[in-house]
Each structure stands twice: as C-alpha cells, then as structure tokens.
Design an enzyme around this catalytic site. Structure first.
Site, PDB file in Angstrom:
ATOM      1  CG  HIS A 121      -2.023  -1.084   1.235  1.00  0.00           C
ATOM      2  ND1 HIS A 121      -3.229  -0.831   0.798  1.00  0.00           N
ATOM      3  CD2 HIS A 121      -1.924  -2.227   1.730  1.00  0.00           C
ATOM      4  CE1 HIS A 121      -3.936  -1.563   1.033  1.00  0.00           C
ATOM      5  NE2 HIS A 121      -3.290  -2.754   1.251  1.00  0.00           N
ATOM      6  CE  LYS A 135      -5.784  14.090   0.255  1.00  0.00           C
ATOM      7  NZ  LYS A 135      -6.204  12.985  -0.462  1.00  0.00           N
ATOM      8  NE  ARG A 136      -3.195  10.059  10.132  1.00  0.00           N
ATOM      9  CZ  ARG A 136      -2.762   9.231  11.023  1.00  0.00           C
ATOM     10  NH1 ARG A 136      -3.669   8.100  11.241  1.00  0.00           N
ATOM     11  NH2 ARG A 136      -1.728   9.201  11.838  1.00  0.00           N
ATOM     12  CE  LYS A 152      -1.732  10.910   2.944  1.00  0.00           C
ATOM     13  NZ  LYS A 152      -2.787   9.958   1.994  1.00  0.00           N
ATOM     14  CB  THR A 193      -9.833   4.967  -0.966  1.00  0.00           C
ATOM     15  OG1 THR A 193      -9.463   5.330   0.249  1.00  0.00           O
ATOM     16  CG2 THR A 193      -9.361   3.803  -1.438  1.00  0.00           C
ATOM     17  CE  LYS A 250     -13.838   6.176   1.177  1.00  0.00           C
ATOM     18  NZ  LYS A 250     -12.871   6.351   2.248  1.00  0.00           N
TER      19      LYS A 250
HETATM   20  C1  26W Z   1       3.537   2.465  10.832  1.00  0.00           C
HETATM   21  C2  26W Z   1       3.729   1.405   9.707  1.00  0.00           C
HETATM   22  C3  26W Z   1       2.548   1.944   8.657  1.00  0.00           C
HETATM   23  C4  26W Z   1       2.949   1.848   7.306  1.00  0.00           C
HETATM   24  C5  26W Z   1       1.956   1.956   6.439  1.00  0.00           C
HETATM   25  C6  26W Z   1       1.226   1.850   8.914  1.00  0.00           C
HETATM   26  C7  26W Z   1       0.265   1.818   7.901  1.00  0.00           C
HETATM   27  C8  26W Z   1       0.695   1.917   6.558  1.00  0.00           C
HETATM   28  C9  26W Z   1      -0.245   2.127   5.431  1.00  0.00           C
HETATM   29  C10 26W Z   1       0.386   1.402   4.230  1.00  0.00           C
HETATM   30  C11 26W Z   1      -0.727   3.501   5.272  1.00  0.00           C
HETATM   31  C12 26W Z   1      -1.736   3.478   4.306  1.00  0.00           C
HETATM   32  O1  26W Z   1      -2.807   3.608   4.801  1.00  0.00           O
HETATM   33  N1  26W Z   1      -1.548   3.396   2.987  1.00  0.00           N
HETATM   34  C13 26W Z   1      -2.728   3.941   2.181  1.00  0.00           C
HETATM   35  O2  26W Z   1      -3.237   2.673   1.650  1.00  0.00           O
HETATM   36  C14 26W Z   1      -4.811   3.193   0.904  1.00  0.00           C
HETATM   37  C15 26W Z   1      -5.126   2.093   0.525  1.00  0.00           C
HETATM   38  O3  26W Z   1      -4.761   1.048  -0.297  1.00  0.00           O
HETATM   39  C16 26W Z   1      -4.166   3.915  -0.075  1.00  0.00           C
HETATM   40  O4  26W Z   1      -5.378   4.371  -1.050  1.00  0.00           O
HETATM   41  C17 26W Z   1      -3.057   5.212   0.004  1.00  0.00           C
HETATM   42  O5  26W Z   1      -2.775   5.828  -1.183  1.00  0.00           O
HETATM   43  C18 26W Z   1      -2.074   4.720   0.950  1.00  0.00           C
HETATM   44  O6  26W Z   1      -1.369   5.893   1.564  1.00  0.00           O
END
Ligand code: 26W
Length: 846
Positions: A394, A585-586, A591, A695, A699
């Site tokens: 992701h 978004k975060r 971003k 995502t 939406k």
């Molecule tokens: C702390 C470790 C960690 C690292 C990465 C925790 C969580 C993550 C995730 C990969 C962050 C995340 O939510 N990624 C997002 O995933 C979405 C669903 O596929 C994408 O639409 C986003 O672009 C992506 O940033």
C-alpha cells in the site's frame, strides 16, 4: 408500573408502550440444529415490540427511565436481531459448502458507525424511524450516540472495511481477522491551534455490535528458545520452547451484505493474561507484580499505533502483529476446517490476503504449524504455504516498508527467525542457480539486510512467500514493479499484478448521500447500489437542464446539512453560498497540505494587497480534515499553521464571505459521510509517485465533486474515466519528479523567480497569521524553502493555474454541474465490488 413523573417523553403513546408486557418474542424452542430462528417481522409493530423487549429485558430499564444510551443500545440490539438469522444461516452454509474462504488479515479496520449501516443492510431505516417515533424517541439522537470503532489510521484500514462489505454483499465466504484495540485512533482536539490527542475509549458506553467468545480462547506463545531433537522416525526436527504466553479472545462482529441475507464475520482478537502467567507470580506473594504481569499481557491489544507511514521498530507492535496472526491461523485451521481435514489441501480452502506487511509473520507461522506441529516435510510445507498467501503493498515511501531487527525478532519469536533464515537460504540458492555469480543481485534480493543492523525486510518475505503481489492502482503497481521490488518482478513476472482500490457505494453513496441516491434511483432504478457501472446510464442526464437543477439542489442541501453539523459539532459558521473546496486525509508532507495552504494564502494575499478585488473572487470555503501522527513534528506544525491561517482569514473583514477556512477537529468516517457529499472540489494534490492510490478521491468523484489533482495514484484512472474536461490536472509527472530530483532540486530558485510565491511565503513567514510571532511559522516555511522534500514549490504555479481554471468553470454553473454529473456517471469502476471481483478472478482463484 408506568412512571409518568418525568417529563421527557410524557405522551399517551408512551404509557402504552412503556413496559412491554409480552416478554421475549423469540420462541426459545425453535432453535434447531438445521437452521436458525426467525427474526421479528419487518413491521413497525414488531420492531417496537422487539425494541421494548431489548430495553426492558436486555438493558433492564423502563422506557420512561431510560437514557439515550440505554435506547441506543436497545436499538442496536434490536437491529442485530434482524441480522442474526442471516448470520447463523451464513455460518451453516459456509461450513457445509466447503467453498474457499478469504481470510483477510489486516491489523486495521476503520469501520465507521455500525447502526446506520445495519439499518441500511436490513432495509429497516424507515421502519426504525417510525418505530422510534412511536416510542417518542428521536432516532437521530440515538445514531449520534454511537462512537465509531476507529480501529485504523486511514486509507488502509478503511479499505479493509470496504472490502469486507463488498464480499458480504457478493456472498463470498470471508473472515476478516484483526485486532480488537481497546483504544482506536486518538481523538483529535485543538488547543491554541495545536493538535492534542485524547484517548479514544470507544468501548466505554458499551459495544452492542460485538460478541465475545472467551470459550474460544487461543494461546499465543512468545520468547524463549528453540532446540533440535530427533523424532521417532529418526528425523531431525526443531521445537520452540517459549517462555511466556497470552490468550487471544475472539470478538465477533457481523458484516452484513446489502439486503441479501448474507452476514459474514469479522473476528477481532483481544489479549488476556493466561492464569499461569500471573498465578506463578501471585503465589510468590507479590500481588502487585501479578497485576503488573497481567497488564503487560493485556497491553498487546490495548492501543492502535497511530503512525501511518513510518513504522517504529517497537516491540509491542511486533507483538500485536504476531498475536493476531497466530490467533487467526489457529482459528482457521483448528476451528473452522473440519476436524480431520487433510492439510495438503489447505490451498483449496483458504487464501490469506496480507493487508500490507503488518501480518506477514503469518508466513513463517504457517510453516511452523505445518513443519513443527503437523510433521510436514519442509518442501511440501513451503509449497502449501506459498499458495495460501497473497500480498498487497500500500505504499511507495521507502520509510514505510517494515523492517524488523533480527535481534528483536529472534528474541520474541526465535523459531520464526530460524524459519525465515531457512526460507531465505533456499530462496537465494534458487536465485543463484538462475543468475550464477551475480552476488549483487543475491544481496539485493535477500530477506535479510545487514546494514545498518541485521534485519528482516518484511516486504521481501511477503513477496517470496506469496502466490501474488499487488499494488493498489495502475501507476502504483507499475512503480512497485519498477522501483520497489524490481529484481523480484523480473524474477517472477507473473506474480505481480494490479488491483485498483475501490470504495463501498453502500456506505459512501447510498448511506452518506441519500438525496443523491434518490435522485439517481429515480432516473435509472436502484440496481446501481450493487452494480455501480450502471451509473453510466446517468450520462445523458448531464445535458438535461431539469436534472442539473435537481442535482445542484442536492449538493446545496448537502452543504446545508454539513453546515449544521459543523455548527453543532465545532461551533463553525460558514457562508451559505461558496464553493466548498475540501482536503481531507492524513496529514503527511507527501500529500502536501502545505501546497493547499500556499494556495489559500496566495488568494488571500492577492485580495488584501489589492491585486484582486474581493468582489471578483469566486467565494470559496476551504475545509481541512487531518490527523497527524503524534510523533510527526512537521505534520503537527503544519496543523498549527493551517489553524492559524484559518483564524486570521476568518476574522478579516476584507475577505468576509469570500474566503473562509474551516478545520473541524477529529476527521473520521462519521464526519467524512457528511463532508464528502457536500464538497464541490476534491483536493488530491500529492507529489506524483507518492500516493499509492487514494480512496477519498473516489468517494468525492462518486458524490459529484470535481477533482483538482496530480497524476498520482488512482487520480490517473479517475481522470481517464471521467475525461480531461472534467478533471483539473496539474503538476509534474512521476518521471519529471525523478528528473528534477536527479538534476538537484532547489526550492529557493522558485521562491526567487515567482513573485506570487514570494509574496505568499513572505506573508506566511512574516508573522501575519501568528500574531507577529515569526518563529511560530518558521519551521514549516523553512522546511519548504530549504528542503521541500515533496516539491510543493515546484508545483505551486501549476497549481494556481489549475485553480484559476476551477474558478472559471465554477462561474458557469451549468458547465460545472454537467461535469459533476459526468464524474458520478463515469466513476462506477471505483466500487469495491469491482476490486473484489478482480481479486477473486486474478488473485484468489475463488
Ligand atoms: C506504521 C506502519 C505503517 C506503514 C504504512 C502503517 C500503515 C501504513 C499504510 C500502508 C498506510 C496507508 O494507509 N496507506 C494507504 O493505503 C490506501 C489503501 O490502499 C491507499 O489508498 C493510500 O494511497 C495509501 O497511502
């Protein structure tokens, strides 16, 4: 018996319904082995009866004495009754059919509120409204009572929730496995414009949507050492002698399909101390130590880590990961499969989808189960294991790829580390045969990195141990192949694939935007809710002036609804007629919320400097929603600056009703459901090559907002589908970003050569928004001027130009509305039902 002394619901109606005299409506004797009991009828009368039953006999209160929370809990349990038969029936079917199950392994599920979704799935919304009315209750107040389970950080967790919704709606057997965090993502508040995090105690008022099953506890081991021994057939074997353990207690959640009777299960694990764990210490007489030991064990599922891009190599995080994965594999193999199941056929019955690297320790865990416990040969076990997993990546940020130090992994899971070493050794031998003498390649493909310390690259382990690897949008999957895992994608071209993300139209259109849904259904029927490509049939209406007027009226009504919410929730007052420009978004540098801020400040500066007359500006309301990871300093400084700019602009008479900035705290799924349907403009402005998919972008498009965005993530596909005329593209492409970086990016050169940029940054830096305190804005500004790691300054002018195009189109209401309708009509591809079909066809073979 009826207490009419308090005034809250003193109506005649109430007196007859206050105490329900009939008793339980569910005939206890009708429980049959062959099939579940009946739900109450879908009539207002039966709903009222079931509700009062729950209130009186479940919650133990009279209607007349009940609090809103009592009523909410009783309502939730009433709706649950209507799902229960389907749940039991689905379970029976799943056990009998022998169909392959999707085991979705995800450390996060960002579910959003459950009540509304359950009412929607059961088609009980109108009945429940009327039933509550008859009881003298405002159902809206009960809906508002629910604290959403925020068991995820952002995109990845919400994606998991959309996926399980789609699988239930498509009647595909799926068990979602995860962690029942006692505290989900923190609640964000602002103090003096700065983010302050408050623990999210989502369970504090009761949790009517979960079903604990302590009797199905699973023991999970940690620590200790391994030893080798010779078994009775003379084979050399290994075993793990752990030195501590905890229990996993499953909590089941219903995952209802949309009006199809299917109810799948989400199984979330909660950690509990084993008796042995504290008894031992307790018997030694140290009571306090015993309690401490218990706390230690139960810490494992205590809190969601709020980092969403930079994993910290925290021991507790690895404990969480192994904890839920070990519970889940055990649950499936021991409890879900038939007793005498031949594990050689495991891949026929399960595919575990790894939601990023967080559950990847499942790969060595399955190897351990097969080899150490079930006596399989290594090679046969490895063949089975690889068929049982598929991995979704992701991210593209190198710092987001999880790497565990071998020291920590070996200390916590010594046997797993051994297994990983052996997987790696055999894999590298295989590569050596294909590329003899290419030691560079061998080193770059090793699961084990040696620098800066010996560590385990979880993405590599996932790739080697899975049958398929996918990215989450076309561009992302390409970059995954070319940049993140190039040697692997050359080695296994077939293994790599793309599945573009999607979102559930049930929650994010049908539920969140009832007005638009009714308008659509009125024109093309209701089939679109489960077959979103049918939205195409709306296209001709883009040229229908009456339809456009209705569409615009829906948007306006959604704005008014949002303004009421923001007023009540945050005390924010917004002007009625302005373009609603939304970035939610975060908070992350990639971003580029700071780029959005530069646009706002630049527009403001143009007006107060007299370069532009306020009357000539298109009135805009900018809305931000964003949480920063608590330890992410620059992100928190950016929040501070946005809030400071908002306060200044909102108080400045010179731009009154022309520019407003709102930053409601604690953006979450619940707020998203109100915000997105109201938006005119969707901000998707990440630096190209950094946002895996996004995502939120989907939406917004599906709710009739136009996108201003870069060529990044799924924006690329949105633009292709809705057409260039209906999308505001700007910014460098990913190759251009790479090239500029290679040439040596110098943010100051943009500052020097662009007058508007200079004026904007000077205003920000000069203390105008921070009561003259220049230091207060210095960190964000200096970061942009000296580092600008995500090249906001390079894209600044392109962004402003695109915003000018936005204004031009917005001035032409017909043109704007036409584009908005086409965005809706052409975005059916982004249903998570389609994503699920892609996974089923190309990854799961189910
Ligand atoms: C702390 C470790 C960690 C690292 C990465 C925790 C969580 C993550 C995730 C990969 C962050 C995340 O939510 N990624 C997002 O995933 C979405 C669903 O596929 C994408 O639409 C986003 O672009 C992506 O940033």
């Amino acid at each position: 018996m009826t207490d009419t002394s308090r005034g809250e619901y003193a109506s005649d109606e109430l007196q007859t319904t206050d105490v329900h005299r009939i008793g339980p409506t569910m005939p206890m004797s009708s429980e049959r082995a062959s099939g579940p009991v009946e739900a109450p009828d879908k009539t207002v009368e039966e709903f009222v009866a079931a509700f009062l039953n729950e209130l009186n006999f479940g919650q133990g209160v009279l209607l007349s004495r009940s609090t809103i929370n009592d009523q909410y809990l009783a309502l939730a349990r009433t709706v649950r009754q209507y799902l229960m038969a389907g749940w039991l029936e689905t379970g029976v079917q799943r056990r009998e059919s022998g169909r392959k199950t999707i085991g979705y392994l995800s450390a996060e599920y960002l579910l959003g509120r459950q009540l509304s979704n359950a009412l929607l799935a059961t088609d009980l919304q109108d009945i429940a409204d009327e039933a509550m009315k008859q009881c003298g209750i405002d159902i809206a107040a009960l809906r508002a009572q629910e604290i959403e389970p925020g068991l995820g950080n952002g995109g990845l967790g919400r994606l998991a929730a959309c996926f399980v919704d789609s699988l239930a709606t498509m009647d595909v057997p799926c068990i979602g496995y995860g962690i029942r965090y006692e505290y989900g993502i923190f609640r964000q508040t602002f103090e003096d414009n700065r983010q302050v995090e408050v623990p999210d105690s989502w369970l504090s008022l009761g949790s009517p949507w979960e079903f604990p099953h302590p009797e199905r506890q699973v023991r999970v081991d940690f620590g200790g050492r391994t030893e080798t021994y010779t078994d009775d057939q003379g084979r050399e074997r290994s075993r793990w002698i752990p030195d501590w353990n905890v229990l996993g207690i499953p909590y089941h959640h219903m995952v209802p399909g949309f009006r199809n009777g299917t109810v799948n299960t989400l199984r979330l694990w909660s950690a509990k101390a084993t008796q042995a764990f504290d008894l031992q210490i307790f018997n030694s007489g140290d009571y306090a130590a015993a309690v401490r030991a218990q706390t230690f064990a139960e810490n494992i599922s205590k809190v969601l880590y709020p980092e969403d891009s930079t994993p910290q190599g925290k021991e507790l995080r690895l404990q969480q990961q192994y904890f839920f994965v070990a519970c889940s594999l055990h649950d499936f193999i021991q409890n879900t499969l038939p007793q005498d199941f031949d594990l050689r056929r495991l891949p026929e019955r399960i595919i575990f989808q790894l939601n990023d690297t967080h559950p990847v320790i499942a790969i060595p865990e399955l190897m351990r189960i097969l080899v150490d416990r079930k006596g399989f040969d290594w090679d046969e076990a490895w063949d089975i294991t690889r068929q049982c997993f598929a991995y979704t990546c992701h991210t593209l940020l190198p710092e987001a790829l999880e790497v565990w130090s071998a020291e920590l992994l070996g200390r916590l899971l010594p046997r797993h580390l051994e297994i990983i070493y052996r997987i790696n050794k055999e894999f590298l031998e295989e590569v050596r045969e294909t590329f003899p003498g290419d030691e560079m390649r061998i080193r770059s493909m090793s699961i084990i990195a040696e620098h800066p310390e010996r560590s385990v690259r979880m993405a590599y382990l996932a790739t080697i141990g899975s049958s398929k690897v996918n990215g989450v949008a076309e561009l992302h999957s390409q970059l995954l192949r070319d940049k993140v895992l190039p040697e692997f994608s050359q080695y296994w071209t077939e293994k790599f694939t793309n599945v573009t993300n999607g979102i559930t139209p049930r929650r994010f259109v049908f539920l969140a935007n009832r007005r638009l849904s009714d308008l659509i259904t009125d024109k093309i029927g209701s089939g679109w809710v489960t077959d979103l490509e049918r939205l195409r049939d709306l296209e001709p209406y883009a040229d229908d002036a009456d339809f456009r007027a209705e569409f615009a009226a829906v948007k306006q009504a959604n704005k008014e609804r949002l303004f009421k919410v923001l007023q009540a929730r945050d005390g924010i007052e917004l002007p009625e007629h302005a373009m609603l420009d939304v970035m939610v978004k975060r908070l992350h540098e990639y971003k580029r919320q700071s780029l959005k801020l530069l646009h706002i400040v630049s527009t403001y500066e143009s007006i107060i400097s007299g370069r532009m007359r306020a009357e000539d500006a298109v009135p805009r309301t900018f809305v931000f929603g964003a949480k920063a990871a608590p330890g992410y300093h620059m992100a928190k400084e950016t929040i501070f600056l946005i809030n400071s700019v908002a306060a200044t602009i909102n108080a400045d008479e010179r731009v009154k009703d022309v520019l407003s900035v709102a930053f409601p705290a604690n953006y979450n799924v619940t707020l998203a459901e109100k915000l997105i349907p109201a938006a005119d403009l969707s901000e998707q402005i990440s630096l190209a090559g950094k946002e895996a998919s996004g995502t939120g972008n989907m939406k917004f498009a599906l709710n009739g907002a136009l996108t201003i965005g870069t060529d990044d993530g799924a924006n690329v596909e949105i633009r292709q589908l809705v057409g260039d005329d209906n999308f505001f593209l700007f910014g460098m492409t990913e190759p251009e970003v790479e090239q500029l970086r290679a040439e040596g990016y110098q943010p100051t050169s943009y500052y020097r050569s662009n007058d508007r940029l200079r004026a904007t940054i000077d205003l920000l830096a000069g203390g105008h928004f921070t009561r003259g305190d220049r230091a207060a804005s210095a960190q964000v500004v200096d970061n942009l001027l000296t580092q600008d790691p995500f090249m906001a300054l390079a894209d600044f002018q392109g962004y402003l130009d695109a915003q000018d195009r936005v204004d031009a189109v917005y001035r032409d209401t017909d043109a704007w509305t036409r584009s908005a309708i086409l965005n809706v009509a052409r975005s059916g591809f982004f249903s998570s039902d389609r994503s699920m079909r892609d996974y089923l066809d190309r990854i799961w073979n189910a």
